[in-house]
Design an enzyme around this catalytic site. Structure first.
Site, PDB file in Angstrom:
ATOM      1  N   LYS A 106      32.801  61.103  27.500  1.00  0.00           N
ATOM      2  CA  LYS A 106      32.538  59.912  28.321  1.00  0.00           C
ATOM      3  C   LYS A 106      33.619  58.850  28.119  1.00  0.00           C
ATOM      4  O   LYS A 106      33.660  57.856  28.840  1.00  0.00           O
ATOM      5  CB  LYS A 106      31.169  59.324  27.971  1.00  0.00           C
ATOM      6  CG  LYS A 106      29.993  60.202  28.410  1.00  0.00           C
ATOM      7  CD  LYS A 106      28.683  59.460  28.232  1.00  0.00           C
ATOM      8  CE  LYS A 106      27.479  60.355  28.115  1.00  0.00           C
ATOM      9  NZ  LYS A 106      27.143  61.101  29.328  1.00  0.00           N
ATOM     10  N   GLN A 121      27.483  54.769  26.069  1.00  0.00           N
ATOM     11  CA  GLN A 121      27.844  54.044  27.290  1.00  0.00           C
ATOM     12  C   GLN A 121      28.515  52.709  26.979  1.00  0.00           C
ATOM     13  O   GLN A 121      28.816  51.940  27.902  1.00  0.00           O
ATOM     14  CB  GLN A 121      26.600  53.810  28.165  1.00  0.00           C
ATOM     15  CG  GLN A 121      25.900  55.090  28.610  1.00  0.00           C
ATOM     16  CD  GLN A 121      26.706  55.910  29.604  1.00  0.00           C
ATOM     17  OE1 GLN A 121      27.702  55.456  30.165  1.00  0.00           O
ATOM     18  NE2 GLN A 121      26.278  57.141  29.825  1.00  0.00           N
ATOM     19  N   HIS A 141      17.980  57.300  26.764  1.00  0.00           N
ATOM     20  CA  HIS A 141      18.339  58.651  27.214  1.00  0.00           C
ATOM     21  C   HIS A 141      17.492  59.620  26.388  1.00  0.00           C
ATOM     22  O   HIS A 141      17.183  59.341  25.231  1.00  0.00           O
ATOM     23  CB  HIS A 141      19.831  58.849  26.921  1.00  0.00           C
ATOM     24  CG  HIS A 141      20.440  60.101  27.458  1.00  0.00           C
ATOM     25  ND1 HIS A 141      20.201  61.336  26.904  1.00  0.00           N
ATOM     26  CD2 HIS A 141      21.295  60.308  28.489  1.00  0.00           C
ATOM     27  CE1 HIS A 141      20.899  62.250  27.572  1.00  0.00           C
ATOM     28  NE2 HIS A 141      21.565  61.653  28.540  1.00  0.00           N
ATOM     29  N   ASP A 160      22.931  54.220  19.888  1.00  0.00           N
ATOM     30  CA  ASP A 160      23.521  55.160  20.839  1.00  0.00           C
ATOM     31  C   ASP A 160      24.593  54.400  21.614  1.00  0.00           C
ATOM     32  O   ASP A 160      24.280  53.590  22.495  1.00  0.00           O
ATOM     33  CB  ASP A 160      22.432  55.703  21.775  1.00  0.00           C
ATOM     34  CG  ASP A 160      23.010  56.535  22.913  1.00  0.00           C
ATOM     35  OD1 ASP A 160      24.248  56.689  22.979  1.00  0.00           O
ATOM     36  OD2 ASP A 160      22.222  57.025  23.740  1.00  0.00           O
ATOM     37  N   CYS A 181      18.441  61.897  32.776  1.00  0.00           N
ATOM     38  CA  CYS A 181      17.938  62.158  31.415  1.00  0.00           C
ATOM     39  C   CYS A 181      17.195  60.951  30.861  1.00  0.00           C
ATOM     40  O   CYS A 181      17.274  60.666  29.659  1.00  0.00           O
ATOM     41  CB  CYS A 181      19.049  62.585  30.467  1.00  0.00           C
ATOM     42  SG  CYS A 181      19.878  64.089  30.971  1.00  0.00           S
TER      43      CYS A 181
END
Lengths: 168, 439
Positions: free
Chosen positions: B249, B226, B146, B223, B395
């Site tokens: 999220k 997700q 991203h 990261d 993104c």
């Protein structure tokens, strides 16, 4: 007709499939020429548009390359047909009318004169119901305005001498 | 699959009943099929209630003031930190509140830039020297990132003279590790990568990447935006140095996220933002800073959002992330059947398998293209059927460029998504090419 069918009018689908003016062409000698690359950063749609303006101040040709959704591509195509042979004043009027149409929230311009002037471009009335898609329809118009400014044709039409390339 | 039992129909119905927004209709009375949870998730009632309750009953500035409300607000804020820490397998002092995951990554990169500037002036602690970057050093990311986990590292490289390198992505959407030992080498100072790609849904081989970084002494930045909402995540077990994730999220509010940092790293790291609430002694000449995590929390914090994020973590924890992962693995398998629709091509792994950790090797975020129809137009037709998907580059422009496409459509699920919704999505997608008269 559903909102979706109002957005994707047959004329839009036809222009998306068989676009007018696609394929960049150099301006003939003696014409003012300008080019602009516009991008919609939220979706990656882009168009590179080249305009040639005759010595009499009318649009000679608009040619372009682009990739994007059917709305953005059809809108450049319809615009190309509409502004070919138009004077700078006529282009400015069409640009203003089309922006008004996009701000109409699906209602249209309510004026036969205005809608006659826009011709096939009135097919984009349905797009104005979808705020996220209005910028798709305006991408080509932004490229036209910028390329005309870069060509010096707008300044010439207002009576000032065209800028040389170095100044632009 | 050897994954734990998924949610029963009764459990799933109870889950959905917790999300008020899922009951609404869109586009002329159609039931909403929300398949954009990778962009932002919907929120259960308990999260909404927690924010309202905070403002109605406890609102006060935290970590200052001796009155009762200040005590209660501080307790709620710190309890939320403990809930989030526990949820991701971290110690409470290792969780820094941020405004989101992007801010968390920028906090780390800004601290590294600050350490580099400090070192040039001979200031800063000896321990902070491990964050110093310069010409000859390398930062490694992946082609799947991203923009939030790419652009800050590009900028940090440009500002320090370090070189940015990246691991490539294979045709199947997974990381290409064939040159891992060359790309991650003794010059590598940072290896930053997504646990789960927001485009392909692929789960990264964290253990392999962390081992490669450890061998050369590079810091790892994960990261986890997700992964945390969809898989059991134990940051200590993953052995990463830093991790970031966002509240919105994972069923929590917007405006809040978290940075995880191993304790000794947070202790060694200078603050990126300075001001109130992060200081010990301030004179006109200089200031000493609080220990972490407060050192990194300058200014008035987003207390109500943090409280909401803590409740979201508790809600997911009580449901059980093993069950969530199993449920979403079923959804992913249902989604991947779109590859059978003529003209539809999935960008990313085409199957759901089991990874070395016994968890699904991809999540239920599936990006795809429809031959002859732009992603925006695909999204518009699905929207007309009440189905909300994301369209565009999500993104992740370099990853789209790698696959030769400018834009994709993406369907992404969360714990409240049903198989019936995926079936409705597939049916609507089947009609897209006919609508645009593409053969």
């Amino acid at each position: 007709m559903s909102s979706l069918e109002q957005m994707y009018q047959q004329v839009i689908l036809d222009h998306a499939k068989h676009p007018v003016g696609r394929g960049l062409v150099d301006a003939p000698a003696g014409h003012l020429a300008g080019e602009s690359h516009q991008i919609n950063p939220t979706c990656g749609d882009e168009v590179t548009l080249r305009v040639a303006v005759r010595p009499d101040g009318h649009v000679d040709t608009v040619t372009w390359e682009g990739q994007g959704c059917s709305i953005s591509q059809a809108s450049v195509s319809v615009m190309t047909s509409l502004v070919t042979d138009a004077s700078m004043a006529e282009v400015a009027r069409l640009d203003a009318l089309f922006h008004d149409l996009m701000g109409s929230r699906g209602k249209g311009l309510g004026s036969d004169d205005a809608e006659d002037a826009l011709g096939d471009a009135t097919a984009f009335t349905g797009v104005s119901q979808y705020p996220a898609r209005i910028k798709c329809a305006l991408l080509g118009w932004a490229a036209l305005k910028d390329s005309l400014a870069r060509s010096g044709a707008l300044a010439a039409a207002q009576g000032s001498p065209p800028q040389t390339k170095e100044e632009a | 699959m050897t994954i734990a039992t998924a949610l029963s129909a009764t459990e799933l119905a109870a889950v959905r009943a917790d999300f008020p927004l899922l009951a609404r209709t869109v586009r002329g009375g159609r039931p909403l099929v929300y398949l954009d949870s990778a962009a932002t998730s919907q929120k259960p009632q308990v999260v909404l209630d927690a924010e309202v309750d905070f403002y109605e009953q406890r609102n006060a500035a935290v970590h200052r003031g001796a009155h009762q409300l200040a005590e209660e607000a501080t307790e709620a804020f710190e309890d939320a930190r403990a809930a989030v820490a526990g949820f991701v397998g971290a110690d409470v002092g290792e969780i820094v509140w941020t405004s989101g995951a992007t801010a968390a990554i920028n906090l780390v990169s800004a601290a590294m830039l600050g350490s580099t500037l400090d070192a040039a002036l001979g200031r800063g602690s000896d321990a902070s020297r491990r964050f110093v970057l310069g010409p000859g050093d390398e930062i490694v990311v992946t082609e799947a990132e991203h923009h939030a986990n790419l652009v800050p590292w590009q900028e940090l490289s440009a500002r320090t003279g370090a070189t940015l390198r990246w691991l490539r992505v294979s045709d199947d959407g997974r990381l290409d590790l064939s040159d891992l030992d060359e790309v991650v080498n003794e010059r590598t100072k940072v290896l930053a990568f997504a646990h789960v790609s927001n485009v392909t849904g692929a789960v990264a081989p964290v253990a392999t990447l962390v081992a490669a970084a450890r061998r050369v002494g590079a810091l790892t930045v994960l990261d986890a935006c997700q992964s945390v909402p969809h898989l059991p995540v134990d940051l200590h077990a993953l052995d990463v140095d830093f991790a970031v994730f966002s509240g919105h999220k994972m069923l929590g509010p917007t405006g809040v996220g978290a940075l995880y940092g191993r304790r000794e790293l947070l202790e060694a790291m200078p603050p990126a933002t300075t001001g109130g609430s992060m200081v010990e002694i301030v004179t006109m000449e200089r200031t000493t800073f609080s220990p972490p995590p407060q050192r990194f929390e300058a200014g008035t914090q987003m207390v109500a959002q943090a409280v909401g994020m803590g409740v979201a973590a508790q809600w997911l924890g009580e449901l059980g992330m093993q069950a969530v992962a199993a449920h979403e693995a079923e959804l992913a398998a249902e989604m991947l059947k779109i590859a059978d629709i003529p003209g539809v091509r999935v960008i990313g792994p085409s199957t759901v398998g089991v990874g070395p950790d016994g968890l699904p090797d991809r999540v239920a975020a599936v990006s795809f293209v429809v031959d002859g129809v732009h992603a925006h137009d695909v999204g518009q037709v699905l929207d007309d059927a009440g189905i909300a998907v994301r369209v565009g580059h999500h993104c992740a422009q370099p990853l789209h460029r790698r696959f030769g496409v400018a834009a994709t459509a993406r369907a992404s699920a969360s714990v409240y998504t049903t198989v019936e919704e995926i079936v409705a999505f597939r049916e609507a997608l089947t009609g897209v090419r006919a609508f645009f008269s593409v053969d």
